[in-house]
Design a protein around this motif. Structure first.
Motif, PDB file in Angstrom:
ATOM      1  N   ALA A 225       0.824  -1.212   0.000  1.00 23.63           N
ATOM      2  CA  ALA A 225       0.000   0.000   0.000  1.00 23.63           C
ATOM      3  C   ALA A 225       0.858   1.263   0.000  1.00 23.63           C
ATOM      4  N   ARG A 226       1.972   1.245   0.731  1.00 26.28           N
ATOM      5  CA  ARG A 226       2.807   2.450   0.785  1.00 26.28           C
ATOM      6  C   ARG A 226       3.386   2.788  -0.583  1.00 26.28           C
ATOM      7  N   VAL A 227       3.832   1.790  -1.319  1.00 24.13           N
ATOM      8  CA  VAL A 227       4.385   2.047  -2.646  1.00 24.13           C
ATOM      9  C   VAL A 227       3.283   2.478  -3.609  1.00 24.13           C
ATOM     10  N   THR A 228       2.129   1.865  -3.505  1.00 25.75           N
ATOM     11  CA  THR A 228       0.994   2.255  -4.337  1.00 25.75           C
ATOM     12  C   THR A 228       0.610   3.706  -4.088  1.00 25.75           C
ATOM     13  N   ALA A 229       0.530   4.087  -2.826  1.00 28.39           N
ATOM     14  CA  ALA A 229       0.182   5.469  -2.488  1.00 28.39           C
ATOM     15  C   ALA A 229       1.228   6.445  -3.034  1.00 28.39           C
ATOM     16  N   PHE A 230       2.501   6.077  -2.945  1.00 33.15           N
ATOM     17  CA  PHE A 230       3.557   6.921  -3.516  1.00 33.15           C
ATOM     18  C   PHE A 230       3.325   7.156  -5.001  1.00 33.15           C
ATOM     19  N   LEU A 231       2.976   6.108  -5.737  1.00 37.38           N
ATOM     20  CA  LEU A 231       2.797   6.241  -7.182  1.00 37.38           C
ATOM     21  C   LEU A 231       1.613   7.130  -7.554  1.00 37.38           C
ATOM     22  N   THR A 232       0.674   7.306  -6.647  1.00 34.16           N
ATOM     23  CA  THR A 232      -0.458   8.208  -6.922  1.00 34.16           C
ATOM     24  C   THR A 232      -0.128   9.650  -6.562  1.00 34.16           C
ATOM     25  N   SER A 233       0.974   9.873  -5.891  1.00 33.23           N
ATOM     26  CA  SER A 233       1.267  11.190  -5.324  1.00 33.23           C
ATOM     27  C   SER A 233       2.092  12.047  -6.274  1.00 33.23           C
ATOM     28  N   ASP A 234       2.183  13.328  -5.952  1.00 36.89           N
ATOM     29  CA  ASP A 234       2.992  14.249  -6.743  1.00 36.89           C
ATOM     30  C   ASP A 234       4.474  13.898  -6.686  1.00 36.89           C
ATOM     31  N   ALA A 235       4.883  13.161  -5.666  1.00 38.07           N
ATOM     32  CA  ALA A 235       6.287  12.757  -5.573  1.00 38.07           C
ATOM     33  C   ALA A 235       6.690  11.845  -6.724  1.00 38.07           C
ATOM     34  N   ALA A 236       5.714  11.211  -7.370  1.00 41.29           N
ATOM     35  CA  ALA A 236       5.979  10.314  -8.499  1.00 41.29           C
ATOM     36  C   ALA A 236       5.531  10.927  -9.821  1.00 41.29           C
ATOM     37  N   GLU A 237       5.496  12.253  -9.894  1.00 41.29           N
ATOM     38  CA  GLU A 237       4.897  12.906 -11.061  1.00 41.29           C
ATOM     39  C   GLU A 237       5.691  12.678 -12.352  1.00 41.29           C
ATOM     40  N   TYR A 238       6.962  12.249 -12.263  1.00 38.25           N
ATOM     41  CA  TYR A 238       7.746  11.991 -13.462  1.00 38.25           C
ATOM     42  C   TYR A 238       7.900  10.487 -13.719  1.00 38.25           C
ATOM     43  N   MET A 239       7.031   9.695 -13.129  1.00 34.95           N
ATOM     44  CA  MET A 239       7.081   8.245 -13.302  1.00 34.95           C
ATOM     45  C   MET A 239       5.860   7.763 -14.071  1.00 34.95           C
ATOM     46  N   THR A 240       6.093   7.056 -15.150  1.00 34.50           N
ATOM     47  CA  THR A 240       5.017   6.360 -15.840  1.00 34.50           C
ATOM     48  C   THR A 240       5.618   5.178 -16.593  1.00 34.50           C
ATOM     49  N   GLY A 241       4.838   4.104 -16.696  1.00 37.13           N
ATOM     50  CA  GLY A 241       5.312   2.895 -17.348  1.00 37.13           C
ATOM     51  C   GLY A 241       6.250   2.062 -16.499  1.00 37.13           C
ATOM     52  N   ALA A 242       6.336   2.356 -15.204  1.00 39.75           N
ATOM     53  CA  ALA A 242       7.257   1.636 -14.318  1.00 39.75           C
ATOM     54  C   ALA A 242       6.598   0.373 -13.752  1.00 39.75           C
ATOM     55  N   LEU A 243       7.387  -0.671 -13.621  1.00 40.77           N
ATOM     56  CA  LEU A 243       6.966  -1.907 -12.973  1.00 40.77           C
ATOM     57  C   LEU A 243       7.837  -2.055 -11.739  1.00 40.77           C
ATOM     58  N   ILE A 244       7.253  -1.860 -10.567  1.00 40.62           N
ATOM     59  CA  ILE A 244       8.046  -1.788  -9.337  1.00 40.62           C
ATOM     60  C   ILE A 244       7.849  -3.044  -8.507  1.00 40.62           C
ATOM     61  N   PRO A 245       8.896  -3.884  -8.378  1.00 42.10           N
ATOM     62  CA  PRO A 245       8.773  -5.047  -7.508  1.00 42.10           C
ATOM     63  C   PRO A 245       8.815  -4.632  -6.041  1.00 42.10           C
ATOM     64  N   VAL A 246       7.877  -5.149  -5.270  1.00 47.94           N
ATOM     65  CA  VAL A 246       7.860  -4.945  -3.813  1.00 47.94           C
ATOM     66  C   VAL A 246       7.820  -6.356  -3.236  1.00 47.94           C
ATOM     67  N   ASP A 247       9.001  -6.962  -3.169  1.00 44.41           N
ATOM     68  CA  ASP A 247       9.078  -8.407  -2.935  1.00 44.41           C
ATOM     69  C   ASP A 247      10.243  -8.821  -2.041  1.00 44.41           C
ATOM     70  N   GLY A 248      10.780  -7.877  -1.280  1.00 44.36           N
ATOM     71  CA  GLY A 248      11.859  -8.219  -0.364  1.00 44.36           C
ATOM     72  C   GLY A 248      13.126  -8.682  -1.042  1.00 44.36           C
ATOM     73  N   GLY A 249      13.267  -8.394  -2.335  1.00 43.47           N
ATOM     74  CA  GLY A 249      14.454  -8.784  -3.082  1.00 43.47           C
ATOM     75  C   GLY A 249      14.329 -10.096  -3.814  1.00 43.47           C
ATOM     76  N   ALA A 250      13.140 -10.677  -3.850  1.00 39.86           N
ATOM     77  CA  ALA A 250      12.970 -12.006  -4.453  1.00 39.86           C
ATOM     78  C   ALA A 250      13.327 -12.036  -5.937  1.00 39.86           C
ATOM     79  N   THR A 251      13.127 -10.926  -6.652  1.00 41.86           N
ATOM     80  CA  THR A 251      13.444 -10.900  -8.086  1.00 41.86           C
ATOM     81  C   THR A 251      14.749 -10.175  -8.355  1.00 41.86           C
ATOM     82  N   ALA A 252      15.558  -9.948  -7.329  1.00 41.60           N
ATOM     83  CA  ALA A 252      16.786  -9.163  -7.507  1.00 41.60           C
ATOM     84  C   ALA A 252      17.912  -9.962  -8.146  1.00 41.60           C
ATOM     85  N   ASP A 253      17.825 -11.308  -8.133  1.00 41.44           N
ATOM     86  CA  ASP A 253      18.941 -12.071  -8.689  1.00 41.44           C
ATOM     87  C   ASP A 253      18.843 -12.208 -10.204  1.00 41.44           C
TER      88      ASP A 253
END
Length: 253
Positions: A225-253
């Motif tokens: 929810a915190r990352v989702t809320a960030f993406l709706t906010s003005d703090a993310a106003e220059y972000m579009t088309g991003a796919l953001i993993p929120v997975d504790g690093g599971a896809t980092a390898d």
């Protein structure tokens, strides 16, 4: 309800888990909310709780596999609040099974809810966002949209398609000020994970899942929810088309 001057966020799949946590996070940001879900009792209970805390909120019961549902959802939001600024596509179904274990009926149902409903609702909301001069769509995908998955072919493919839908629509609508991003959760402590287990058995199952994650635990709905809320906010106003993993690093390898 008299239409509100507040920004309005539509959130699907809000009757438990990640959707409910996103509703609380966006309520904390001060948005009016249209909550969408199939379980009317749970949805109204959440709406009542948020309303008691000062949020302008309406629950709208809908089955998003119904092709008429998207237009009804948008009309309900505009009737209640006079506008739509944010859409969170969170509703989805989980299925397990390899290709040879997956029937046409299961495949079609997963694709229709996890992908088709996201497409139809995103398409339906565009005129309302355009009327406000822009807005934000956040799709809840999965870390399995980014990597291969064993034993969950229909689910993983549906979420990978949501990721591609996100990128394509982001390019199509960036010039209109409509930002479209996706959050890709890993294993998260929701009713869908370790379904049917309770008490010690559930805790042990979550611990096993967490042991395979670099950060050593499964996620919480609030993490997503915190990352989702960030993406709706003005703090993310220059972000579009991003796919953001929120997975504790599971896809980092």
């Amino acid at each position: 309800m008299t239409p509100s001057a507040k920004t309005c966020a539509i959130i699907t799949g809000t009757t438990s888990g990640i959707g409910a946590a996103i509703a609380r996070a966006l309520a904390a940001q001060g948005h009016a909310l249209l909550l969408v879900g199939r379980r009317e009792d749970a949805g109204r209970e959440l709406a009542d709780a948020l309303r008691a805390e000062g949020t302008e909120v309406v629950f709208h019961a809908a089955d998003l596999s119904d092709s008429a549902a998207p237009e009804a959802v948008i009309k309900a939001a505009i009737a209640a609040f006079g506008r739509v600024d944010i859409l969170i596509n969170n509703a989805g179904l989980l299925s397990h099974g390899r290709a040879e274990d997956t029937t046409d009926a299961v495949w079609n149902r997963i694709m229709d809810v996890n992908l088709g409903a996201v497409f139809r609702l995103s398409r339906a909301v565009l005129p309302a966002l355009r009327a406000q001069g822009g807005g934000a769509i956040v799709n809840i995908a999965s870390d399995w949209a980014l990597v291969g998955a064993k034993g969950a072919v229909a689910y993983a493919v549906s979420k990978a398609a949501v990721a591609q839908l996100t990128r394509c629509m982001a390019q199509d609508h960036a010039h209109e000020g409509i930002r479209i991003n996706a959050v890709c959760p890993g294993d998260t402590d929701t009713p869908m994970l370790a379904a049917g287990l309770t008490g010690r058995a559930r805790a042990e199952a979550l611990a096993r899942y967490g042991a395979n994650i670099p950060m050593g635990r499964v996620g919480t709905p609030e993490d997503i929810a915190r990352v989702t809320a960030f993406l709706t906010s003005d703090a993310a106003e220059y972000m579009t088309g991003a796919l953001i993993p929120v997975d504790g690093g599971a896809t980092a390898d």
